[in-house]
Design an enzyme around this catalytic site. Structure first.
Site, mmCIF file in Angstrom:
data_model
loop_
_atom_site.group_PDB
_atom_site.id
_atom_site.type_symbol
_atom_site.label_atom_id
_atom_site.label_comp_id
_atom_site.label_asym_id
_atom_site.label_seq_id
_atom_site.Cartn_x
_atom_site.Cartn_y
_atom_site.Cartn_z
ATOM 1 N N THR A 33 0.655 -1.205 0.099
ATOM 2 C CA THR A 33 -0.062 -0.134 0.015
ATOM 3 C C THR A 33 0.807 1.177 0.108
ATOM 4 O O THR A 33 2.143 1.075 -0.304
ATOM 5 C CB THR A 33 -1.034 -0.147 1.116
ATOM 6 O OG1 THR A 33 -1.935 0.921 1.029
ATOM 7 C CG2 THR A 33 -0.401 0.290 2.415
ATOM 8 N N ASN A 34 0.467 2.513 0.560
ATOM 9 C CA ASN A 34 1.074 3.596 0.152
ATOM 10 C C ASN A 34 0.796 4.625 1.503
ATOM 11 O O ASN A 34 -0.316 4.289 2.413
ATOM 12 C CB ASN A 34 0.852 4.420 -0.918
ATOM 13 C CG ASN A 34 -0.467 4.818 -1.173
ATOM 14 O OD1 ASN A 34 -1.245 5.452 -0.743
ATOM 15 N ND2 ASN A 34 -0.682 3.917 -2.534
ATOM 16 N N ASP A 35 1.340 5.721 1.356
ATOM 17 C CA ASP A 35 1.221 6.655 2.795
ATOM 18 C C ASP A 35 -0.024 7.420 2.631
ATOM 19 O O ASP A 35 -0.165 8.102 3.521
ATOM 20 C CB ASP A 35 2.231 7.529 2.811
ATOM 21 C CG ASP A 35 3.618 6.917 3.278
ATOM 22 O OD1 ASP A 35 3.309 5.889 4.081
ATOM 23 O OD2 ASP A 35 4.528 7.127 3.143
ATOM 24 N N ARG A 61 -7.740 2.144 1.366
ATOM 25 C CA ARG A 61 -7.433 2.045 2.913
ATOM 26 C C ARG A 61 -7.152 3.564 3.348
ATOM 27 O O ARG A 61 -6.438 4.433 2.698
ATOM 28 C CB ARG A 61 -6.081 1.351 2.896
ATOM 29 C CG ARG A 61 -5.467 1.062 4.236
ATOM 30 C CD ARG A 61 -4.029 0.861 4.296
ATOM 31 N NE ARG A 61 -3.280 2.141 3.749
ATOM 32 C CZ ARG A 61 -3.105 3.200 4.339
ATOM 33 N NH1 ARG A 61 -3.565 3.281 5.687
ATOM 34 N NH2 ARG A 61 -2.485 4.193 3.708
#
Ligand code: CTP
Ligand code: CA
Length: 230
Positions: A33-35, A61
């Site tokens: 995923t990422n920030d 998310r």
């Protein structure tokens, strides 16, 4: 006061917003995923809701809780997000794509937890579809459709890359932010963005809360839609 008692400016308008990061599964317990915190998309959803729009929020998310009074569609992967967005385009007036969509996903998803058998593990990734670009192509094929706002997360040559994305993805507006800058981008409460549009439109906003950025963005969208319908 006029704002509180007057007619809501986006009443009857359908606005679709994407927010958060996508989740690309590797196996049942691991993912990429990422920030992205989802906060920018949520702020836009709240602002559009308060202007009377019927808001659909397609979110991956996120760290924050989505606002009340909007239709929340939870997704995980880019492929799922693509389906949720594309199936809702018909009848949508404005699309704002604040989600951080993973550019790649694991080529295959293991059914069982991957065991540590070797010292070196190579994860093969394949490119995800570009949802924003597909929205632009959908519009082009139909000869019309929603007003489309994309985002551009950059760390260098922000303007150059943003203008390139505006053209390539056939958006009406691109909101560019330098995600490496303090007070901007992923996770922050504030953002520092520049908005680029067709025909050379450019507006550089100072550091503002994400809600204030959302309000100004909706004003720019309103003005651009007025301009294109005249
Ligand atoms: N986007 C998308 N689908 C993807 C990748 C990006 O819809 N598979 C959208 C994002 O939601 C955002 C815009 O495209 O509105 C720009 O995303 P960004 O990551 O900045 O651009 P990319 O085209 O993916 O280019 P790169 O990451 O190489 O800079
Ligand atoms: Ca990307």
């Amino acid at each position: 006061v006029a704002k509180l008692i007057g007619p809501k400016p986006l009443a009857g308008q359908r606005v679709l917003i994407t927010a958060g990061g996508t989740v690309e599964r590797i196996d049942p317990v691991r993912y990429i995923t990422n920030d992205s915190s989802g906060k920018m998309g949520f702020a836009i959803a709240e602002a559009a809701r308060d202007r009377g729009a019927e808001v659909t929020l397609v979110c991956g998310r996120t760290e924050a809780t989505p606002p009340h009074g909007v239709n929340v569609i939870r997704t995980d992967s880019a492929l799922r997000m693509r389906d949720e967005v594309m199936s809702r385009l018909d009848g949508t007036d404005v699309v704002i794509k604040a989600a951080a969509v993973a550019d790649y996903r694991p080529a295959s998803r293991a059914d069982q937890k991957i065991k540590k058998t070797s010292d070196l593990l190579t994860l093969e990734l394949v490119r995800n579809p570009d949802i924003l670009q597909e929205v632009g192509e959908w519009k082009e094929a139909r000869g019309g459709g929603p007003f489309v706002v994309g985002f551009a997360a950059e760390t260098t040559d922000v303007e150059k890359h943003a203008l390139d994305k505006l053209a390539r993805k056939k958006c009406d507006l691109i909101v560019a932010n330098n995600v490496a800058e303090a007070g901007a981008g992923f996770g922050a409460e504030t953002n520092i963005v520049s908005v680029y549009g067709r025909g050379g439109f450019a507006e550089h906003l100072p550091q503002m809360t994400k809600r204030a950025v959302a309000e100004r963005l909706l004003d720019i969208v309103r003005d651009a839609r007025k301009g294109s319908s005249e």
